[in-house]
Design a protein around this motif. Structure first.
Motif, PDB file in Angstrom:
ATOM      1  N   TRP A  56       0.850  -1.186   0.000  1.00 18.76           N
ATOM      2  CA  TRP A  56       0.000   0.000   0.000  1.00 18.76           C
ATOM      3  C   TRP A  56       0.883   1.233   0.000  1.00 18.76           C
ATOM      4  N   THR A  57       0.316   2.299  -0.505  1.00 14.78           N
ATOM      5  CA  THR A  57       1.075   3.531  -0.609  1.00 14.78           C
ATOM      6  C   THR A  57       0.155   4.717  -0.327  1.00 14.78           C
ATOM      7  N   ILE A  58       0.722   5.907  -0.376  1.00 14.27           N
ATOM      8  CA  ILE A  58       0.008   7.112   0.036  1.00 14.27           C
ATOM      9  C   ILE A  58      -0.116   8.081  -1.139  1.00 14.27           C
ATOM     10  N   LEU A  78      -4.250   0.811  -2.277  1.00 11.16           N
ATOM     11  CA  LEU A  78      -3.736  -0.543  -2.427  1.00 11.16           C
ATOM     12  C   LEU A  78      -3.159  -0.692  -3.828  1.00 11.16           C
ATOM     13  N   ALA A  79      -1.937  -1.203  -3.901  1.00  6.38           N
ATOM     14  CA  ALA A  79      -1.274  -1.391  -5.198  1.00  6.38           C
ATOM     15  C   ALA A  79      -1.718  -2.719  -5.787  1.00  6.38           C
ATOM     16  N   PRO A 130      -3.305   1.546  -8.666  1.00  4.51           N
ATOM     17  CA  PRO A 130      -3.623   1.865  -7.271  1.00  4.51           C
ATOM     18  C   PRO A 130      -5.100   2.188  -7.094  1.00  4.51           C
ATOM     19  N   ILE A 131      -5.703   1.623  -6.044  1.00  6.18           N
ATOM     20  CA  ILE A 131      -7.116   1.848  -5.747  1.00  6.18           C
ATOM     21  C   ILE A 131      -7.243   2.413  -4.343  1.00  6.18           C
ATOM     22  N   THR A 174       3.077   5.960  -9.515  1.00  9.53           N
ATOM     23  CA  THR A 174       1.776   5.712 -10.140  1.00  9.53           C
ATOM     24  C   THR A 174       0.659   6.534  -9.507  1.00  9.53           C
ATOM     25  N   ILE A 175       0.931   7.174  -8.367  1.00  8.23           N
ATOM     26  CA  ILE A 175      -0.124   7.851  -7.628  1.00  8.23           C
ATOM     27  C   ILE A 175      -0.619   9.141  -8.289  1.00  8.23           C
TER      28      ILE A 175
END
Length: 357
Positions: free
Chosen positions: A49-51, A88-89, A94-95, A287-288
């Motif tokens: 997961w990312t921000i 979530l990657a 990403p979602i 990608t965000i």
């Protein structure tokens, strides 16, 4: 709201009812987000997961959390809200599944809090603390443990976020400042005048320059990175302060070609992964921005018309659910094509506003 309402009814009051559903109705958003996260996890088996940080421009100063902020992408200071999203990657990209609204210090004033219906338990905290709160919520929701992948160089006090992740024993792949203090893997803590000099911390950049191992790694085809060759410098380090002082971490960076700018330095707990896997994870933050633009353009992330704290949270919850549904409605939990048709965007012809005479 008018466009959404017009897609399903001719009622002149439908848009007002929809606005109340988002801004004033009492439904709780946390259970909805928990269910959304589990639904996405079942269908995608995310690896991390990312921000994402969403900046929402505002003309006035009445909306919850609005403040003046310099936005580098715009090159100027604007009135805005700032949302911190948990993504979530997945193999589909990403979602978003959870959010926090950033409240600057002035939003501790009781008058502002009452006007925008900020709960008593919610107080202004730094962005790094909100990221830790997102990690805690995921753990409390019994979600599978996933590593956090994020660029800590974008945060004030990045060491506080790093320490919080270590205290929680969370796995991570994080871009760190060049000046981050590390120790050689064989170093011991100083215990007197005769202590080994190798125990003295050095900067992460200096460690890679003097102690790192230069590798040429072959990258396979990936939806995140193009295939090809890249040079990587890496090494195992310890961190001098905080919990688990004897734990090993991997520090790594791509080696730029001659004349290129230095690349980011990444630190991870996932020392068992190959460099190919680590480099793919490290590419997730890139990608965000595109995902945020899609949320703004296709799902109305910036289009909330209310001013309250609960309304903002319900709005971003519905935006996230719509995004997840459109991306994954045709995927069953086994990851195979299902029988549910993919979501369609319903566009209604524009109607003139029906105002009372």
């Amino acid at each position: 709201m008018r466009s959404l309402a017009a897609a399903i009814t001719d009622s002149p009051t439908a848009s007002q009812s929809l606005h109340r559903f988002v801004n004033a109705s009492p439904w709780e958003w946390e259970p909805v987000r928990g269910q959304l996260r589990r639904w996405v996890e079942e269908r995608t088996r995310p690896k991390a997961w990312t921000i994402g940080v969403a900046v929402v421009p505002k003309r006035g100063d009445q909306s919850c959390g609005v403040h003046r902020r310099f936005v580098p992408a715009l090159g100027r200071t604007i009135n805005c809200q700032v949302g911190i999203g948990q993504f979530l990657a997945t193999s589909r990209g990403p979602i978003p599944v959870d959010w926090r609204l950033h409240l600057p210090g002035e939003w501790s004033e009781e008058k502002l809090r009452r006007r925008t219906r900020i709960p008593e338990a919610v107080h202004p905290v730094p962005a790094w603390a909100q990221v830790l709160d997102l990690a805690d919520t995921m753990a409390a929701d019994a979600s599978p443990p996933l590593p956090l992948v994020v660029d800590l160089r974008e945060y004030t006090e990045p060491d506080r976020l790093l320490l919080g992740l270590r205290q929680r024993a969370r796995d991570f792949v994080v871009a760190v400042p060049d000046s981050l203090a590390v120790q050689l893997p064989g170093a011991v803590r100083p215990s007197g005048p005769a202590a080994d000099r190798s125990a003295s911390p050095i900067s992460a950049r200096r460690f890679l320059e003097t102690e790192g191992e230069l590798l040429r790694s072959v990258l396979g085809t990936s939806h995140l990175r193009p295939s090809g060759l890249t040079r990587v410098v890496t090494g195992l380090v310890r961190l001098p302060r905080g919990p688990q002082p004897q734990r090993f971490y991997r520090l790594f960076a791509e080696v730029p070609r001659e004349g290129d700018q230095p690349t980011a330095l990444w630190l991870t707990t996932l020392v068992h992964l190959s460099l190919e896997e680590l480099l793919e994870l490290a590419s997730l933050p890139a990608t965000i921005p595109r995902a945020l633009r899609r949320l703004e353009g296709s799902f109305g992330l910036q289009d909330f018309e209310g001013r309250s704290y609960p309304g903002w949270h319900r709005h971003v919850t519905l935006v996230s659910a719509a995004c997840g549904f459109q991306e994954l409605s045709e995927v069953d939990p086994a990851g195979l094509p299902g029988t549910v048709p993919p979501a369609r965007l319903i566009r209604a012809p524009r109607r003139p506003a029906q105002l009372p005479a």
